[in-house]
Write a protein that holds these residues in place. Sequence first.
Motif, PDB file in Angstrom:
ATOM      1  N   MET A  12      50.301  42.983  29.543  1.00 48.81           N
ATOM      2  CA  MET A  12      50.068  41.975  29.708  1.00 48.81           C
ATOM      3  C   MET A  12      50.503  40.903  28.939  1.00 48.81           C
ATOM      4  O   MET A  12      51.051  40.910  28.023  1.00 48.81           O
ATOM      5  N   GLN A  29      48.288  35.698  28.770  1.00 47.26           N
ATOM      6  CA  GLN A  29      47.203  36.616  29.473  1.00 47.26           C
ATOM      7  C   GLN A  29      46.126  37.271  28.434  1.00 47.26           C
ATOM      8  O   GLN A  29      44.910  36.948  28.341  1.00 47.26           O
ATOM      9  N   THR A  79      44.380  34.058  26.859  1.00 47.74           N
ATOM     10  CA  THR A  79      43.069  33.790  27.638  1.00 47.74           C
ATOM     11  C   THR A  79      42.005  34.920  27.777  1.00 47.74           C
ATOM     12  O   THR A  79      40.970  34.504  27.391  1.00 47.74           O
ATOM     13  N   GLN A  80      42.398  36.210  27.579  1.00 48.19           N
ATOM     14  CA  GLN A  80      41.612  37.107  27.493  1.00 48.19           C
ATOM     15  C   GLN A  80      40.731  36.945  26.139  1.00 48.19           C
ATOM     16  O   GLN A  80      39.436  37.328  25.944  1.00 48.19           O
ATOM     17  N   SER A 137      31.832  48.852  30.172  1.00 42.38           N
ATOM     18  CA  SER A 137      33.002  49.962  30.282  1.00 42.38           C
ATOM     19  C   SER A 137      32.801  50.296  31.723  1.00 42.38           C
ATOM     20  O   SER A 137      33.960  50.514  32.116  1.00 42.38           O
ATOM     21  N   MET A 177      32.545  48.486  34.331  1.00 42.04           N
ATOM     22  CA  MET A 177      32.932  47.232  35.126  1.00 42.04           C
ATOM     23  C   MET A 177      34.524  47.353  34.559  1.00 42.04           C
ATOM     24  O   MET A 177      35.368  46.578  35.454  1.00 42.04           O
ATOM     25  N   GLY A 178      35.104  47.934  33.507  1.00 41.59           N
ATOM     26  CA  GLY A 178      36.605  48.016  33.278  1.00 41.59           C
ATOM     27  C   GLY A 178      36.831  47.250  32.130  1.00 41.59           C
ATOM     28  O   GLY A 178      38.056  47.038  31.818  1.00 41.59           O
ATOM     29  N   LEU A 179      35.627  46.770  31.326  1.00 42.35           N
ATOM     30  CA  LEU A 179      35.946  46.245  29.837  1.00 42.35           C
ATOM     31  C   LEU A 179      36.392  47.197  28.983  1.00 42.35           C
ATOM     32  O   LEU A 179      35.635  48.216  28.807  1.00 42.35           O
ATOM     33  N   THR A 211      39.592  53.134  32.486  1.00 46.28           N
ATOM     34  CA  THR A 211      38.859  51.897  32.476  1.00 46.28           C
ATOM     35  C   THR A 211      39.485  50.938  33.002  1.00 46.28           C
ATOM     36  O   THR A 211      38.999  50.126  33.849  1.00 46.28           O
ATOM     37  N   ARG A 212      40.842  50.912  32.980  1.00 45.28           N
ATOM     38  CA  ARG A 212      41.781  49.844  33.380  1.00 45.28           C
ATOM     39  C   ARG A 212      41.674  50.002  34.974  1.00 45.28           C
ATOM     40  O   ARG A 212      41.816  49.083  35.585  1.00 45.28           O
ATOM     41  N   LEU A 251      38.539  48.488  36.347  1.00 45.38           N
ATOM     42  CA  LEU A 251      38.890  47.242  36.536  1.00 45.38           C
ATOM     43  C   LEU A 251      39.603  46.662  37.555  1.00 45.38           C
ATOM     44  O   LEU A 251      39.235  45.436  38.306  1.00 45.38           O
ATOM     45  N   LEU A 260      33.016  37.789  34.546  1.00 44.65           N
ATOM     46  CA  LEU A 260      33.237  38.622  33.388  1.00 44.65           C
ATOM     47  C   LEU A 260      34.477  39.666  33.590  1.00 44.65           C
ATOM     48  O   LEU A 260      35.396  39.588  32.569  1.00 44.65           O
ATOM     49  N   PRO A 261      34.603  40.318  34.874  1.00 44.62           N
ATOM     50  CA  PRO A 261      35.607  41.271  34.735  1.00 44.62           C
ATOM     51  C   PRO A 261      37.028  40.313  34.883  1.00 44.62           C
ATOM     52  O   PRO A 261      38.200  40.995  34.471  1.00 44.62           O
ATOM     53  N   VAL A 278      37.674  37.889  32.960  1.00 41.25           N
ATOM     54  CA  VAL A 278      37.925  37.527  31.729  1.00 41.25           C
ATOM     55  C   VAL A 278      38.725  38.693  31.197  1.00 41.25           C
ATOM     56  O   VAL A 278      39.874  38.452  30.267  1.00 41.25           O
ATOM     57  N   GLU A 279      38.570  39.999  31.368  1.00 43.28           N
ATOM     58  CA  GLU A 279      39.202  41.204  31.059  1.00 43.28           C
ATOM     59  C   GLU A 279      40.697  41.019  31.626  1.00 43.28           C
ATOM     60  O   GLU A 279      41.591  41.593  30.938  1.00 43.28           O
ATOM     61  N   LEU A 280      40.808  40.421  32.663  1.00 40.62           N
ATOM     62  CA  LEU A 280      42.221  40.479  33.450  1.00 40.62           C
ATOM     63  C   LEU A 280      42.863  39.295  32.827  1.00 40.62           C
ATOM     64  O   LEU A 280      43.933  39.095  33.339  1.00 40.62           O
ATOM     65  N   GLY A 281      42.283  38.615  32.193  1.00 41.95           N
ATOM     66  CA  GLY A 281      43.075  37.524  31.383  1.00 41.95           C
ATOM     67  C   GLY A 281      43.268  36.278  32.507  1.00 41.95           C
ATOM     68  O   GLY A 281      44.328  35.214  32.300  1.00 41.95           O
ATOM     69  N   VAL A 282      42.194  36.216  33.379  1.00 38.01           N
ATOM     70  CA  VAL A 282      42.448  35.018  34.241  1.00 38.01           C
ATOM     71  C   VAL A 282      41.941  33.898  33.886  1.00 38.01           C
ATOM     72  O   VAL A 282      40.817  33.916  32.703  1.00 38.01           O
ATOM     73  N   PRO A 283      42.745  32.497  33.688  1.00 41.27           N
ATOM     74  CA  PRO A 283      42.166  31.390  33.219  1.00 41.27           C
ATOM     75  C   PRO A 283      40.613  30.914  33.465  1.00 41.27           C
ATOM     76  O   PRO A 283      40.298  31.169  34.561  1.00 41.27           O
ATOM     77  N   LYS A 284      40.052  30.212  32.693  1.00 40.35           N
ATOM     78  CA  LYS A 284      38.877  29.858  32.696  1.00 40.35           C
ATOM     79  C   LYS A 284      38.516  29.037  34.066  1.00 40.35           C
ATOM     80  O   LYS A 284      37.461  29.549  34.644  1.00 40.35           O
ATOM     81  N   ARG A 288      38.527  31.456  36.973  1.00 41.72           N
ATOM     82  CA  ARG A 288      37.319  32.292  36.613  1.00 41.72           C
ATOM     83  C   ARG A 288      36.320  31.585  37.568  1.00 41.72           C
ATOM     84  O   ARG A 288      35.589  32.119  38.336  1.00 41.72           O
TER      85      ARG A 288
END
Lengths: 404, 257
Positions: free
Chosen positions: A1, A5, A8-9, A314, A316-318, B108-109, B112, B136-137, B139-145, B148
């Motif tokens: 990543m 990114q 942002t995360q 978890s 959901m993939g977090l 987990t990834r 996602l 919310l998912p 956010v985990e992918l690092g997509v800008p606000k 999102r």
Amino acid sequence: MKIRQLLTQWIGLIAVGIRRTASRATDTAKQRSRFSVLGVAVAIALLIMITGLGVGLATSTTVYDDDIDYWIVPETDSPESPLIATDNIQFSSVHETNDRIRHYDGVDATTPVLAQVLRIESSNTAEYVLVVGIINTPELDRVVGVNSDLLTPQDPYYVTGEYNGKWTGEVVLSESAADILTAASGDAVTVAGNNTFTVTAIDNQSSSTGDMPTALVQLSELQRITGAAEYDQADQFVVSTNSPAMKNKLEGVYPRSSVQTRGELTANKVAESDLSLALAFTALVVSLSIGTLFVVTTAGLEIVADQQQLAVLSAMGLSVRSQLQLVGTQTVVLTGLGGMIGTIGGLAGIRLINIVAVRTITTEPIATSHPVFIIYGIGVALVVGLLSLPVLLLTARRVSGGVP
Amino acid sequence: MAGAATASVDSDSSSPIVTARDVTKVYKRGSEPGLIGRIVGRSEPPAVHAVDSVSLEIAPGEIVGLAGSSGSGKSTLLHLLSGLEQPTAGTVSFRETDLAALSARERTRHRLENIGIVFQRFHLLDSLSARANVALPLVELGVPKRERRKRATELLERIGLGDRITHRPGELSGGEQQRVAIARALITDPALVIADEPTGELDTATGQKILEEFKQVAENRTIVLASHDQETLEICDRVIRLRDGAITTRQTQEVNR
């Protein structure tokens, strides 16, 4: 990543954590959140109050129900203690003013104080000594730590505005002054040139400031030899009274003067006091321990209760790291909030302690508050949060995952 | 064993997106006896075969239903296919990658990036708005606000919740909550959507409507859904029936997609 990114995360997760915490505190999990905040707030409030009490007691600003001494001093920015300040602005017509103050209801004793560091020569040696001129009265006990009873009362050299009364030539030496001058009672000494005085007594019980060599003489005689007789000058007044209300009255005696208590005069810097440091440190350790245990318990229970939501995250993939970040944000926000509320509560508690103390057992506030306490309280709360984090993160890690 | 045979994929000749081979999942009822337990002769806890030697292949774009009564192993099989649980025996592969070979972090990834899950009880985060739940998912992918919010809003609008984006789950009806859950499952554009009793908490009419919308917004994605409700299963290309953890029948349906 990529770093961007990742950033942002991180920001996104912190924002979600804050929103989630705020929402839980105000809507979905009010009781649990409030309980966590309350736990920290109580610990911090106690910390602030105990620290305030410790600082208050250690700096000796407290004067209990014994005789209260007030010092009237000219307004000055000098950092020197008024006890030894020299070459400052002086009060004039001090004999007349002293008579006026003496007649105030509730005043037990009063004297102007003129302090000069002067060279005193004895038969053996010559040293610079703090020479303090006063008007002795039977009610006056000690001035600058030296017993004033050993001087003839009422400053006989000053009579009805003139310096033509009986010159006594009396000087009372503190023990340290007698030591350095190797002078004994009955010895003749010369002060500031060729003014001859006789050592009438040596005060072996003296406790002059910082054990400074001190000599007590009649005010008018010191005025005469130092040139302060021109306008009947003195540096300050000391007023002995048992009435706390006297302060306001004394403030009106001279314009551009301030009235200080004995406590204020002897106040040391807090940092220099071992006792205050010990008290503050003890309060800090206790608060950190209690606060951390409380947060670990309440927030830990909350995490366990939140197990299903962590499992959903978890699913959901977090990642576990992201989940821990949410838990960490929640903990820091709650403890920070607890810190703010606790600090406000602690400062209010200090006020309450002082009100109760003044109405019941003392005449002056016994606890001190300071703006630094705000930063201190919130900072300690955040440290509580940080100390709690490892256990909470471990708990979250253990309960995370699985099937919702 | 009935379930041992590999399910054929008639509708699509391309390589399967998910493959299960002889997958078995065994749960123990109770804890294992410890050292002292073994010394005093405590017996092993009884084992329950939640999934028993199941093999199947799911082709891209297929909608596969898992049918069966309560306790038949539908949900467990879904959890195995999504990587939420690990099989006791056999392999589950996603695009030919064995999920057991991945670390927990990688699984987990994988969820996602590749899998969207719709739960029977929605499992939305009560403290977040509908839009925040959906986003919310990302956010985990690092997509800008901004991105999102845009994507979540668009998806919610498509599913008919454009006027509910700032509402929290507690302010939404059951049907609306399930729509939000569907949007959340689709926000990362997953290749596989898994739905466990998606209409189980809804009345019949709402359930049907939600299913239609689900199928519409899923846009030819691969869907595996578990349900004991025949009407729900009607949207599926084929239905695999389970009993006591094993496949009993496979049925390809005439579906107007």
